[in-house]
Design an enzyme around this catalytic site. Sequence first.
Site, PDB file in Angstrom:
ATOM      1  N   ASP A   1      13.139  -4.331  13.889  1.00 31.81           N
ATOM      2  CA  ASP A   1      14.159  -3.442  13.323  1.00 31.81           C
ATOM      3  C   ASP A   1      13.669  -1.999  13.413  1.00 31.81           C
ATOM      4  OD1 ASP A   1      16.505  -2.654  12.107  1.00 31.81           O
ATOM      5  OD2 ASP A   1      15.878  -3.201  10.076  1.00 31.81           O
TER       6      ASP A   1
ATOM      7  N   GLU B   1       0.841  -1.189   0.000  1.00 27.60           N
ATOM      8  CA  GLU B   1       0.000   0.000   0.000  1.00 27.60           C
ATOM      9  C   GLU B   1       0.886   1.254   0.000  1.00 27.60           C
ATOM     10  OE1 GLU B   1      -3.284   1.928   3.125  1.00 27.60           O
ATOM     11  OE2 GLU B   1      -1.954   0.291   3.749  1.00 27.60           O
ATOM     12  N   TRP B   2       0.504   2.234  -0.824  1.00 26.02           N
ATOM     13  CA  TRP B   2       1.226   3.507  -0.827  1.00 26.02           C
ATOM     14  C   TRP B   2       0.659   4.402   0.266  1.00 26.02           C
ATOM     15  CZ3 TRP B   2       5.473   5.606  -2.947  1.00 26.02           C
ATOM     16  CH2 TRP B   2       5.627   6.998  -2.827  1.00 26.02           C
ATOM     17  N   LEU B   3       1.521   4.905   1.121  1.00 26.51           N
ATOM     18  CA  LEU B   3       1.115   5.834   2.177  1.00 26.51           C
ATOM     19  C   LEU B   3       1.853   7.148   1.989  1.00 26.51           C
ATOM     20  CD1 LEU B   3       1.209   3.438   5.277  1.00 26.51           C
ATOM     21  CD2 LEU B   3      -0.814   4.198   4.016  1.00 26.51           C
TER      22      LEU B   3
END
Length: 297
Positions: free
Chosen positions: A201, A92-94
């Site tokens: 991480d 998904e692009w955020l």
Amino acid sequence: MWNQICEHITTATSHTFTANNPTSVGGGCINQGYRLNDGDRSYFVKLNSASQVAMFEAEAWGVQQMWETQTIRVPKPICWGTAGNSAYIVLEWLELGGRSNSQAMEKMGRQLARLHQWTPQPDYRGYQQFGWDINNTIGSTPQINTWTTDWGEFWRDHRIGYQLKLARRRGGTFENSDRFLDKIPELLSGHHPKPALVHGDLWGGNASVTHDGEPVIFDPAAYFGDREVDIAMTEVFGGFSPAFYQGYNQIYPLDKGYSRRKILYNLYHILNHFNLFGGSYGSQANQMIQQILRSSV
């Protein structure tokens, strides 16, 4: 390659997707990153060599597991696989880049605390163990996640011990390392954490805020471990803001002795940086080993 990826997105989403020209964006030091856009929808795509497809598969499973908790925002995984000579993962692009103000960071701390309250299913004996169903990677280094009942043994064998083995192959020399490894279960013997779903991480480069002010974490090396490993990692490269730790402790206060354990937990990442990049990380790891040994006398 891009046509194959777009076809996979179409299949995964059940909506026809045909991208315009891919736009290069930051993908970190391990992968290449791109934005795919068809005018209505955008996706983030990471690329590496086709031999690294298992790395992306494990990342997708980790992000999916975190996404399903509905505790803290992560980019939802869409699909992954190989196309030509490349492995890829589509997420998904955020729209990131919002203000990391006190309000957003306090919210991030609270949401991470709720993520850490998710525990693994018990094994056939009814025990909750540390580890994960598959191995994954920390950066590009293999991360061993063999299920283990005892946390001290897990940290000795599958975290510090494994990194030291790789570091010796790279030419690193670590004074008293065998004695140090033998001592790790003793160093953690008075600490009995519940296995928690951790990012694995969590440094500043893997956390951000959307334009709408929503905290986001990404690029995990997920597994079930002591929740303190995530908090310790946030302190490695400068630390998060005080509001983050305040928010975390409102929901899930840290256990006594964290300030001592965090050095042992962050040694894992310093050793990994030595294995990835070399340089002064080796001497830093040596200093940390000696510091831990001195404090345990």
